[in-house]
Design a protein around this motif. Structure first.
Motif, PDB file in Angstrom:
ATOM      1  N   ARG A   1      25.190  12.418  18.173  1.00 61.65           N
ATOM      2  CA  ARG A   1      25.784  11.157  18.648  1.00 61.65           C
ATOM      3  C   ARG A   1      27.063  11.441  19.434  1.00 61.65           C
ATOM      4  O   ARG A   1      27.325  10.784  20.450  1.00 61.65           O
TER       5      ARG A   1
ATOM      6  N   SER B   1      29.431   5.279   7.160  1.00 59.49           N
ATOM      7  CA  SER B   1      29.569   6.586   6.518  1.00 59.49           C
ATOM      8  C   SER B   1      30.455   6.520   5.289  1.00 59.49           C
ATOM      9  O   SER B   1      30.257   7.275   4.352  1.00 59.49           O
TER      10      SER B   1
ATOM     11  N   GLY C   1      24.650   3.436  13.925  1.00 62.04           N
ATOM     12  CA  GLY C   1      25.248   4.161  12.796  1.00 62.04           C
ATOM     13  C   GLY C   1      24.321   5.251  12.288  1.00 62.04           C
ATOM     14  O   GLY C   1      23.096   5.086  12.265  1.00 62.04           O
ATOM     15  N   ILE C   2      24.929   6.350  11.882  1.00 63.78           N
ATOM     16  CA  ILE C   2      24.143   7.414  11.243  1.00 63.78           C
ATOM     17  C   ILE C   2      23.631   6.893   9.893  1.00 63.78           C
ATOM     18  O   ILE C   2      22.523   7.200   9.477  1.00 63.78           O
ATOM     19  N   THR C   3      24.432   6.041   9.246  1.00 60.21           N
ATOM     20  CA  THR C   3      23.990   5.447   7.978  1.00 60.21           C
ATOM     21  C   THR C   3      22.870   4.430   8.238  1.00 60.21           C
ATOM     22  O   THR C   3      21.924   4.348   7.447  1.00 60.21           O
TER      23      THR C   3
ATOM     24  N   ASN D   1      37.753  -3.573  18.033  1.00 61.25           N
ATOM     25  CA  ASN D   1      37.338  -3.432  16.629  1.00 61.25           C
ATOM     26  C   ASN D   1      38.516  -3.645  15.687  1.00 61.25           C
ATOM     27  O   ASN D   1      38.376  -4.236  14.623  1.00 61.25           O
TER      28      ASN D   1
ATOM     29  N   ALA E   1      33.023  -5.067  12.304  1.00 59.11           N
ATOM     30  CA  ALA E   1      34.095  -4.369  13.028  1.00 59.11           C
ATOM     31  C   ALA E   1      33.998  -2.854  12.886  1.00 59.11           C
ATOM     32  O   ALA E   1      34.336  -2.113  13.812  1.00 59.11           O
ATOM     33  N   ALA E   2      33.566  -2.376  11.720  1.00 61.41           N
ATOM     34  CA  ALA E   2      33.445  -0.928  11.516  1.00 61.41           C
ATOM     35  C   ALA E   2      32.221  -0.589  10.673  1.00 61.41           C
ATOM     36  O   ALA E   2      32.224   0.380   9.913  1.00 61.41           O
ATOM     37  N   SER E   3      31.169  -1.382  10.802  1.00 58.80           N
ATOM     38  CA  SER E   3      29.953  -1.167   9.999  1.00 58.80           C
ATOM     39  C   SER E   3      28.753  -1.766  10.730  1.00 58.80           C
ATOM     40  O   SER E   3      28.929  -2.665  11.553  1.00 58.80           O
ATOM     41  N   ASN E   4      27.565  -1.317  10.380  1.00 59.28           N
ATOM     42  CA  ASN E   4      26.350  -2.026  10.794  1.00 59.28           C
ATOM     43  C   ASN E   4      25.988  -3.058   9.720  1.00 59.28           C
ATOM     44  O   ASN E   4      26.482  -2.989   8.599  1.00 59.28           O
TER      45      ASN E   4
ATOM     46  N   GLU F   1      27.043  -6.453  14.947  1.00 57.77           N
ATOM     47  CA  GLU F   1      27.370  -5.572  13.820  1.00 57.77           C
ATOM     48  C   GLU F   1      28.645  -6.112  13.191  1.00 57.77           C
ATOM     49  O   GLU F   1      28.961  -7.299  13.350  1.00 57.77           O
TER      50      GLU F   1
HETATM   51  C1  LIG Z   1      31.600  -0.433  15.032  1.00 59.00           C
HETATM   52  C2  LIG Z   1      30.877   0.410  14.051  1.00 59.00           C
HETATM   53  N1  LIG Z   1      29.581   0.173  13.836  1.00 59.00           N
HETATM   54  C3  LIG Z   1      28.868   0.892  12.943  1.00 59.00           C
HETATM   55  C4  LIG Z   1      29.479   1.910  12.212  1.00 59.00           C
HETATM   56  C5  LIG Z   1      28.661   2.704  11.223  1.00 59.00           C
HETATM   57  O1  LIG Z   1      28.411   4.009  11.713  1.00 59.00           O
HETATM   58  P1  LIG Z   1      28.153   5.224  10.729  1.00 59.00           P
HETATM   59  O2  LIG Z   1      27.063   4.810   9.816  1.00 59.00           O
HETATM   60  O3  LIG Z   1      27.739   6.335  11.624  1.00 59.00           O
HETATM   61  O4  LIG Z   1      29.427   5.492  10.005  1.00 59.00           O
HETATM   62  C6  LIG Z   1      30.817   2.212  12.424  1.00 59.00           C
HETATM   63  C7  LIG Z   1      31.453   3.289  11.676  1.00 59.00           C
HETATM   64  O5  LIG Z   1      32.641   3.437  11.607  1.00 59.00           O
HETATM   65  C8  LIG Z   1      31.542   1.450  13.369  1.00 59.00           C
HETATM   66  O6  LIG Z   1      32.845   1.689  13.601  1.00 59.00           O
END
Ligand SMILES: Cc1ncc(COP(=O)(O)O)c(C=O)c1O
Length: 290
Positions: A53, A244, A206-208, A155, A182-185, A180
């Motif tokens: 990624r 993550s 997201g990798i998760t 974000n 702000a910092a997660s899916n 999504e």
């Molecule tokens: C805007 C946003 N979307 C999704 C994610 C989830 O991504 P990941 O599962 O790779 O942590 C994050 C992670 O910080 C993010 O900042």
């Protein structure tokens, strides 16, 4: 307290000794990309996927990658050797330090590489058991949210809306569709079927998110990737967040209203168990490799 060891342009040194030029385009323009990778007992979770990624983010902004995926993993492991236990690895690459401030990208800059490690703060047992509160907002970010860019003002402002409301996340809607948080899916469940928003330029893949997709398949859950209307989110039986550091977390109120029965639902419990089993397999594999 001694400053933790971090990585700066190939060197390992205490975090508080790192000096970055004010002309660095990461500082001036947010012209850089990053990754956050969880490590459980020294073992990186999905490292290849994270560095693939990072490569995609770099390709999107036309930044030459200073390392191969294996090179990155070796650099991270060199740093992780100083940080036992469960950790969160932050990796940032900016476009480097030009002679003057200019929007136009100069040729021949050497990217700045920075990595630091902090203790992995996964959700507490209480958060898993009770779920978390979220609020919603209009997705006012730009149109290239698939790039994991250090330009995070959108974000940051979105996340602050939930912080001010005492909530864990801000779930975002663009033109009436779920993107999504702000910092997660974000995932929803309706009548036992899980759905996630499409993997387009309006979300960070997201990798998760990808891990949950794999686990849903393994666990034979019904799972769909498709556009999700705001009304469907508000009428969902379950809503989950993934990242993550959050792993997978149930949302039990949205804008002050209960989600479904107002407690983490059965499909969440199944997915959470699948996730913990996956982590246990990872630790077991690491014990064999050690
Ligand atoms: C805007 C946003 N979307 C999704 C994610 C989830 O991504 P990941 O599962 O790779 O942590 C994050 C992670 O910080 C993010 O900042």
């Amino acid at each position: 307290m001694t400053s933790p060891i971090a990585h700066f342009n190939g060197e390992l040194l205490p975090l508080d000794q790192i000096r970055i030029s004010p002309l660095d385009r990461g500082f001036i323009f947010g012209d850089g990309v990053y990754e956050v990778i969880p490590a459980y007992g020294g073992r990186l979770l999905r490292a290849r996927e994270h560095f693939n990624r990072l490569q995609r983010s770099m390709d999107e902004i036309g930044l030459a990658n200073p390392h191969s995926v294996d090179g990155w993993i070796a650099e991270v492991n060199r740093l992780l050797a100083h940080h036992p236990g469960n950790q969160s690895v932050y990796v940032q690459v900016t476009r480097g330090v030009p002679p003057k401030r200019d929007h136009v990208i100069p040729k021949g800059l050497v990217p700045t590489v920075f990595m630091m490690v902090s203790p992995l703060a996964t959700p507490s047992a209480e958060m898993v058991e009770k779920g978390v509160a979220c609020v919603s907002a209009r997705d006012f970010r730009w149109e290239k949210c698939h790039i994991k860019s250090t330009s995070l003002l959108g974000n940051v402002l979105a996340r602050q809306i939930s912080a001010d409301a005492g909530a864990t996340e801000t779930i975002l809607f663009r033109d009436g569709w779920l993107t999504e948080a702000a910092a997660s899916n974000v995932f929803i469940v309706k009548d036992g079927a899980v759905a996630a928003a499409p993997q387009d330029e309006h979300i960070l893949l997201g990798i998760t998110y990808e891990l949950l997709t794999d686990l849903a398949r393994e666990g034979k859950l019904r799972f769909d990737v498709r556009p999700i209307a705001e009304a469907e989110v508000r009428a969902a039986d379950e809503i989950w967040l993934s990242s993550s550091t959050k792993e997978v977390l149930a949302v039990t109120t949205l804008d002050g209203k209960p989600v479904g029965a107002g407690v983490p639902g059965p499909v969440f419990r199944r997915m959470h168990a699948l996730f913990q089993e996956y982590k246990a397999r990872l630790s077991a594999a690491s014990a064999v490799a050690d």
